[in-house]
Structures are given as C-alpha cells and as structure tokens.
Design a protein around this motif. Structure first.
Motif, PDB file in Angstrom:
ATOM      1  N   VAL A  30       0.367  -1.303  -0.012  1.00 19.24           N
ATOM      2  CA  VAL A  30       0.165   0.179   0.135  1.00 19.24           C
ATOM      3  C   VAL A  30       0.547   0.929  -0.322  1.00 19.24           C
ATOM      4  N   GLY A  31       2.287   1.089  -0.092  1.00 20.80           N
ATOM      5  CA  GLY A  31       2.999   2.378   0.048  1.00 20.80           C
ATOM      6  C   GLY A  31       3.402   2.636  -1.299  1.00 20.80           C
ATOM      7  N   PRO A  32       4.304   3.972  -0.882  1.00 19.87           N
ATOM      8  CA  PRO A  32       4.343   4.730  -2.861  1.00 19.87           C
ATOM      9  C   PRO A  32       5.348   4.583  -3.305  1.00 19.87           C
ATOM     10  N   LYS A  33       5.679   4.560  -4.773  1.00 21.30           N
ATOM     11  CA  LYS A  33       7.165   4.253  -5.098  1.00 21.30           C
ATOM     12  C   LYS A  33       8.594   5.186  -4.524  1.00 21.30           C
ATOM     13  N   ARG A  34       7.969   6.430  -4.201  1.00 20.73           N
ATOM     14  CA  ARG A  34       8.459   7.342  -3.524  1.00 20.73           C
ATOM     15  C   ARG A  34       8.022   8.204  -2.414  1.00 20.73           C
ATOM     16  N   PRO A  35       9.067   8.339  -1.658  1.00 21.23           N
ATOM     17  CA  PRO A  35       8.598   8.189   0.361  1.00 21.23           C
ATOM     18  C   PRO A  35       7.706   9.235   0.516  1.00 21.23           C
ATOM     19  N   ASP A  36       7.724  10.625  -0.157  1.00 20.55           N
ATOM     20  CA  ASP A  36       6.839  11.583   0.239  1.00 20.55           C
ATOM     21  C   ASP A  36       5.942  12.163  -0.764  1.00 20.55           C
ATOM     22  N   ALA A  37       5.158  10.585  -2.026  1.00 19.73           N
ATOM     23  CA  ALA A  37       4.596  11.120  -2.366  1.00 19.73           C
ATOM     24  C   ALA A  37       3.032  10.870  -1.552  1.00 19.73           C
ATOM     25  N   ASN A  38       2.435  11.661  -1.211  1.00 23.21           N
ATOM     26  CA  ASN A  38       0.692  11.548  -0.673  1.00 23.21           C
ATOM     27  C   ASN A  38      -0.371  10.017  -1.109  1.00 23.21           C
ATOM     28  N   VAL A  39      -0.232   9.164  -1.037  1.00 23.00           N
ATOM     29  CA  VAL A  39      -0.742   8.038  -1.208  1.00 23.00           C
ATOM     30  C   VAL A  39      -1.416   8.226  -0.238  1.00 23.00           C
ATOM     31  N   CYS A  40      -2.707   7.169  -0.558  1.00 19.01           N
ATOM     32  CA  CYS A  40      -3.024   6.446   0.669  1.00 19.01           C
ATOM     33  C   CYS A  40      -2.647   6.026   1.821  1.00 19.01           C
ATOM     34  N   TRP A  41      -2.287   4.537   1.727  1.00 20.28           N
ATOM     35  CA  TRP A  41      -1.189   3.664   2.958  1.00 20.28           C
ATOM     36  C   TRP A  41      -2.480   3.038   3.399  1.00 20.28           C
ATOM     37  N   CYS A  42      -3.496   3.066   2.742  1.00 11.26           N
ATOM     38  CA  CYS A  42      -5.208   2.531   3.641  1.00 11.26           C
ATOM     39  C   CYS A  42      -5.430   3.373   5.029  1.00 11.26           C
ATOM     40  N   LEU A  43      -4.835   4.611   4.964  1.00 10.06           N
ATOM     41  CA  LEU A  43      -5.175   5.702   5.945  1.00 10.06           C
ATOM     42  C   LEU A  43      -6.746   6.455   5.760  1.00 10.06           C
ATOM     43  N   SER A  44      -7.031   6.589   4.904  1.00 11.77           N
ATOM     44  CA  SER A  44      -8.641   7.419   4.801  1.00 11.77           C
ATOM     45  C   SER A  44      -9.279   6.479   5.394  1.00 11.77           C
ATOM     46  N   TYR A  45      -9.254   4.940   5.370  1.00 13.14           N
ATOM     47  CA  TYR A  45     -10.811   4.810   6.057  1.00 13.14           C
ATOM     48  C   TYR A  45     -10.179   4.331   7.737  1.00 13.14           C
ATOM     49  N   ARG A  46      -8.854   4.379   7.267  1.00 15.79           N
ATOM     50  CA  ARG A  46      -8.148   3.904   9.255  1.00 15.79           C
ATOM     51  C   ARG A  46      -8.329   5.416  10.687  1.00 15.79           C
ATOM     52  N   ILE A  47      -8.157   6.161   9.656  1.00 18.72           N
ATOM     53  CA  ILE A  47      -8.374   7.812  11.046  1.00 18.72           C
ATOM     54  C   ILE A  47      -8.783   8.805  10.196  1.00 18.72           C
ATOM     55  N   ALA A  54      -4.203  16.252   6.562  1.00 17.38           N
ATOM     56  CA  ALA A  54      -3.462  16.306   7.534  1.00 17.38           C
ATOM     57  C   ALA A  54      -1.764  15.992   7.539  1.00 17.38           C
ATOM     58  N   LEU A  55      -1.778  14.763   7.235  1.00 18.36           N
ATOM     59  CA  LEU A  55      -0.562  14.011   7.179  1.00 18.36           C
ATOM     60  C   LEU A  55      -0.353  13.721   5.544  1.00 18.36           C
ATOM     61  N   GLN A  56       1.338  14.595   5.752  1.00 17.27           N
ATOM     62  CA  GLN A  56       1.575  14.714   4.276  1.00 17.27           C
ATOM     63  C   GLN A  56       3.287  13.793   4.078  1.00 17.27           C
ATOM     64  N   GLY A  57       2.931  13.352   3.090  1.00 16.35           N
ATOM     65  CA  GLY A  57       4.653  12.811   2.429  1.00 16.35           C
ATOM     66  C   GLY A  57       4.837  11.145   3.283  1.00 16.35           C
ATOM     67  N   PRO A  58       6.436  11.686   3.828  1.00 12.45           N
ATOM     68  CA  PRO A  58       6.811  11.147   5.297  1.00 12.45           C
ATOM     69  C   PRO A  58       5.826  10.004   6.191  1.00 12.45           C
ATOM     70  N   ALA A  59       5.235  11.016   6.220  1.00 15.01           N
ATOM     71  CA  ALA A  59       4.893  11.061   7.661  1.00 15.01           C
ATOM     72  C   ALA A  59       3.612  10.088   7.697  1.00 15.01           C
ATOM     73  N   ARG A  60       3.300   9.664   6.767  1.00 15.21           N
ATOM     74  CA  ARG A  60       1.922   8.313   6.303  1.00 15.21           C
ATOM     75  C   ARG A  60       2.586   7.240   7.013  1.00 15.21           C
TER      76      ARG A  60
END
Length: 202
Positions: A30-47, A54-60
C-alpha cells in the motif's frame, strides 16, 4: 505467526494469511514508490478525515510503521511462499472513520470490526487471493475477540467494477465468505450502491 481457526493458519496451496506486523511488506502492498508521495497508505478509512488530510509525505508511512507495531496491527497480509501478494485493512470499527460515517449505518451497538480494503498485487490477480484475504480478516477479527465483522462492498450484480474502485470488494465475494446483507447504505462507488455485509462471530 500465520492465522488459523485455532489461532494459527489460513492456507490453501501456497497462500498463507498473517497479521500485518511486518512494515516492509505492508509498504510493498500500500506504500508509494516515492516516500514523499501523498498516497493513501490505506489510512483514509483507518484514521479521522481531518488527520488523514493533514498527514503529508513520509509522515504517512511513519504512522503506518507505528500501527504495525501495535496489537492488533492494521490488517492482514497474504503470502505466496515468502512473497507478499495481498493486503486487507481490518480493525475495530470504533477506531475507523466508519464510526462516524453518515452514509453507512450502524446495525446495532456491538463493538464490530470493519474490513474496508482488499488489495491483490498485480500479477497475482485472478487466483482467488481476495477470498483468502477476507477469510484471514475474519479469523484475525475472531482471534481478537470481535463479536461480528462488517464489510461495505459494492452490489455490482456481476457487472465489471473499475480496478481502482475494486478495493471495497463485491457483495458476491462477501457472500462466499458467509456474510449476509444487514443493511443498505447511502454510499455509492463507481456507480454501484454499497451494501453493509455482516458476519456474526459469537
């Protein structure tokens, strides 16, 4: 450790489903190819939505890494031998955005679990891995004391679902795992209504 009806393992042929406690494998799914990308990480329903926005880039990814160290971890992973090939997000509904989602009803006051994302790695689709993932999510929830588990798939009546929207699953997939329709919802995805599917674990 693998999952089972007795606290251990779900397997058929080479597919094995385990708790998602290995961050590098969750990242592969579920992670991005680039660590600074703002992809879902399957967090959109989890949090909560506000935190998700508010979570951006590597913080996700850092948050997901933290979730992988928690008990329970954020979901389950499917493996074909040593290769991770699938992911399912599953967690107590009270800790997800479904606790406050106005379009998806609460059937009762039970502390149910939700499974909201089923993803199979490209190159491994069409092999029934989504069925293993859903079965593994059920066992995972049961092993952690869940009284029931819910999913919110599309009721597509056999019509094709866009691949980018297929992560919620289909009504047929859930029915094959023993779930039954418990309620309609006001949510629509890819033009299809979503239904609340429920499986009691008590």
């Amino acid at each position: 450790m693998p999952l089972s009806e007795a606290g251990g393992r779900v397997s058929d042929m080479a597919i094995e489903v385990r708790p998602a406690s290995v961050f590098v494998d969750v990242k592969a799914m579920v992670g991005p190819k680039r660590p600074d990308a703002n992809v879902c990480w399957c967090l959109s329903y989890r949090i909560p939505s506000k935190e998700n926005l508010a979570l951006q880039g590597p913080a996700r990814g850092e948050l997901v890494q933290k979730l992988c160290r928690q008990d329970p971890p954020p979901g389950v992973l499917a493996y074909d031998g040593d290769e991770v090939v699938g992911w399912a997000g599953v967690h107590p509904r009270s800790d997800t955005s479904f606790a406050r989602n106005r379009k998806i009803p609460h059937v009762d006051d039970l502390d149910v679990w939700s499974v909201w994302c089923i993803r199979v790695r490209p190159g491994h689709r069409g092999k029934g891995i989504s069925h293993h993932l859903l079965e593994g999510a059920v066992v995972f929830a049961r092993d952690h004391g869940a009284p029931a588990i819910e999913g919110y798939p599309v009721d597509n009546k056999g019509e094709k679902v866009d691949l980018t929207m297929a992560y919620v699953g289909t009504r047929k997939l859930f029915e094959r795992a023993g779930f039954t329709k418990a309620a309609d919802t006001e949510s629509v995805l890819n033009g299809f209504p979503r239904v609340l599917m429920r499986l009691d674990l008590g």
